[in-house]
Design a protein around this motif. Sequence first.
Motif, PDB file in Angstrom:
ATOM      1  N   GLY A  16      13.212  -9.152 -24.670  1.00 31.09           N
ATOM      2  CA  GLY A  16      12.028  -8.520 -24.129  1.00 31.09           C
ATOM      3  C   GLY A  16      11.499  -9.883 -24.420  1.00 31.09           C
ATOM      4  O   GLY A  16       9.816 -10.125 -24.254  1.00 31.09           O
ATOM      5  N   CYS A  17      12.225 -10.928 -23.470  1.00 33.27           N
ATOM      6  CA  CYS A  17      12.000 -11.803 -23.683  1.00 33.27           C
ATOM      7  C   CYS A  17      10.489 -12.398 -22.341  1.00 33.27           C
ATOM      8  O   CYS A  17       9.724 -12.903 -22.660  1.00 33.27           O
ATOM      9  CB  CYS A  17      12.906 -13.594 -23.472  1.00 33.27           C
ATOM     10  N   GLY A  18      10.681 -11.240 -20.941  1.00 37.62           N
ATOM     11  CA  GLY A  18       9.568 -11.374 -20.380  1.00 37.62           C
ATOM     12  C   GLY A  18       9.751 -12.163 -19.152  1.00 37.62           C
ATOM     13  O   GLY A  18       9.878 -12.211 -17.896  1.00 37.62           O
ATOM     14  N   ARG A  19      11.136 -13.109 -19.074  1.00 34.83           N
ATOM     15  CA  ARG A  19      11.590 -13.864 -17.869  1.00 34.83           C
ATOM     16  C   ARG A  19      11.750 -13.056 -16.686  1.00 34.83           C
ATOM     17  O   ARG A  19      11.400 -13.401 -15.504  1.00 34.83           O
ATOM     18  CB  ARG A  19      13.010 -14.049 -18.559  1.00 34.83           C
ATOM     19  N   CYS A  20      12.263 -11.701 -16.868  1.00 33.10           N
ATOM     20  CA  CYS A  20      12.504 -11.034 -15.780  1.00 33.10           C
ATOM     21  C   CYS A  20      11.187 -10.488 -14.709  1.00 33.10           C
ATOM     22  O   CYS A  20      10.780 -10.229 -14.068  1.00 33.10           O
ATOM     23  CB  CYS A  20      13.489  -9.690 -16.319  1.00 33.10           C
ATOM     24  N   VAL A  21      10.223 -10.267 -15.905  1.00 38.11           N
ATOM     25  CA  VAL A  21       9.268  -9.679 -15.549  1.00 38.11           C
ATOM     26  C   VAL A  21       7.995 -10.656 -14.868  1.00 38.11           C
ATOM     27  O   VAL A  21       7.746 -10.897 -13.705  1.00 38.11           O
ATOM     28  CB  VAL A  21       7.822  -9.601 -16.530  1.00 38.11           C
ATOM     29  N   ALA A  22       8.407 -12.187 -15.011  1.00 37.01           N
ATOM     30  CA  ALA A  22       8.009 -13.077 -14.731  1.00 37.01           C
ATOM     31  C   ALA A  22       8.233 -13.334 -13.135  1.00 37.01           C
ATOM     32  O   ALA A  22       7.915 -13.580 -12.190  1.00 37.01           O
ATOM     33  CB  ALA A  22       7.701 -14.411 -15.542  1.00 37.01           C
ATOM     34  N   ALA A  23       9.556 -13.592 -12.977  1.00 36.11           N
ATOM     35  CA  ALA A  23      10.409 -13.504 -11.801  1.00 36.11           C
ATOM     36  C   ALA A  23      10.389 -12.909 -10.918  1.00 36.11           C
ATOM     37  O   ALA A  23      10.949 -12.508  -9.985  1.00 36.11           O
ATOM     38  CB  ALA A  23      12.306 -13.784 -12.118  1.00 36.11           C
ATOM     39  N   CYS A  24      10.003 -11.456 -11.063  1.00 30.33           N
ATOM     40  CA  CYS A  24      10.082 -10.040 -10.668  1.00 30.33           C
ATOM     41  C   CYS A  24       8.647 -10.825  -9.030  1.00 30.33           C
ATOM     42  O   CYS A  24       7.788 -10.587  -9.871  1.00 30.33           O
ATOM     43  CB  CYS A  24      10.071  -9.042 -10.559  1.00 30.33           C
ATOM     44  N   PRO A  25       8.930 -10.648  -8.189  1.00 27.89           N
ATOM     45  CA  PRO A  25       8.246 -10.954  -7.081  1.00 27.89           C
ATOM     46  C   PRO A  25       7.340  -9.916  -6.769  1.00 27.89           C
ATOM     47  O   PRO A  25       6.694 -10.274  -6.664  1.00 27.89           O
ATOM     48  CB  PRO A  25       8.942 -11.569  -5.702  1.00 27.89           C
ATOM     49  N   GLY A  26       7.411  -8.550  -6.893  1.00 28.46           N
ATOM     50  CA  GLY A  26       6.779  -7.801  -6.614  1.00 28.46           C
ATOM     51  C   GLY A  26       6.258  -7.536  -7.692  1.00 28.46           C
ATOM     52  O   GLY A  26       5.044  -6.421  -8.353  1.00 28.46           O
ATOM     53  N   ALA A  35       9.200   1.618 -30.753  1.00 30.83           N
ATOM     54  CA  ALA A  35       9.934   1.394 -32.637  1.00 30.83           C
ATOM     55  C   ALA A  35       9.612  -0.392 -32.401  1.00 30.83           C
ATOM     56  O   ALA A  35      10.599  -0.419 -33.039  1.00 30.83           O
ATOM     57  CB  ALA A  35      11.287   2.232 -32.338  1.00 30.83           C
ATOM     58  N   TYR A  36       8.764  -0.734 -32.659  1.00 30.20           N
ATOM     59  CA  TYR A  36       7.980  -2.124 -32.410  1.00 30.20           C
ATOM     60  C   TYR A  36       9.214  -2.934 -32.131  1.00 30.20           C
ATOM     61  O   TYR A  36       9.184  -4.192 -32.668  1.00 30.20           O
ATOM     62  CB  TYR A  36       8.323  -2.552 -34.562  1.00 30.20           C
ATOM     63  N   ARG A  37      10.130  -2.731 -30.943  1.00 34.68           N
ATOM     64  CA  ARG A  37      11.044  -3.890 -30.889  1.00 34.68           C
ATOM     65  C   ARG A  37      10.176  -3.770 -28.419  1.00 34.68           C
ATOM     66  O   ARG A  37      10.068  -3.056 -27.702  1.00 34.68           O
ATOM     67  CB  ARG A  37      12.330  -3.019 -30.877  1.00 34.68           C
ATOM     68  N   LYS A  38      10.524  -5.238 -27.881  1.00 28.16           N
ATOM     69  CA  LYS A  38      10.334  -5.065 -27.016  1.00 28.16           C
ATOM     70  C   LYS A  38      11.093  -4.841 -25.697  1.00 28.16           C
ATOM     71  O   LYS A  38      12.502  -5.198 -26.467  1.00 28.16           O
ATOM     72  CB  LYS A  38       8.853  -6.449 -26.862  1.00 28.16           C
ATOM     73  N   HIS A  39      11.138  -4.494 -24.610  1.00 24.50           N
ATOM     74  CA  HIS A  39      12.346  -4.372 -23.563  1.00 24.50           C
ATOM     75  C   HIS A  39      12.115  -4.180 -22.639  1.00 24.50           C
ATOM     76  O   HIS A  39      10.624  -3.365 -22.584  1.00 24.50           O
ATOM     77  CB  HIS A  39      13.545  -3.320 -24.186  1.00 24.50           C
ATOM     78  N   ALA A  40      12.243  -4.516 -21.117  1.00 25.56           N
ATOM     79  CA  ALA A  40      12.008  -4.761 -20.105  1.00 25.56           C
ATOM     80  C   ALA A  40      11.500  -3.398 -19.116  1.00 25.56           C
ATOM     81  O   ALA A  40      12.489  -2.429 -19.700  1.00 25.56           O
ATOM     82  CB  ALA A  40      12.925  -5.539 -19.449  1.00 25.56           C
TER      83      ALA A  40
END
Length: 64
Positions: A16-26, A35-40
């Motif tokens: 759930g670090c969010g690096r993929c979210v930030a990297a996605c150009p679209g 369940a209290y845990r983040k994931h992409a």
Amino acid sequence: MTENRKPEIEVARCTGCGRCVAACPGRLLTLEVVAYRKHAVLVKPRECDGCLACLTACPVRAIY
């Protein structure tokens, strides 16, 4: 990943670090809490062109 393939996210491995979210150009990825845990999550799979930016940004190799 080819043009027809979309990224698959291994939820158990995703931190759930969010690096993929930030990297996605679209901006097709987002973080969800389950369940209290983040994931992409790929929220717009039809718009994904398979550019591999999310895959290369993931430090734990949770995207394939």
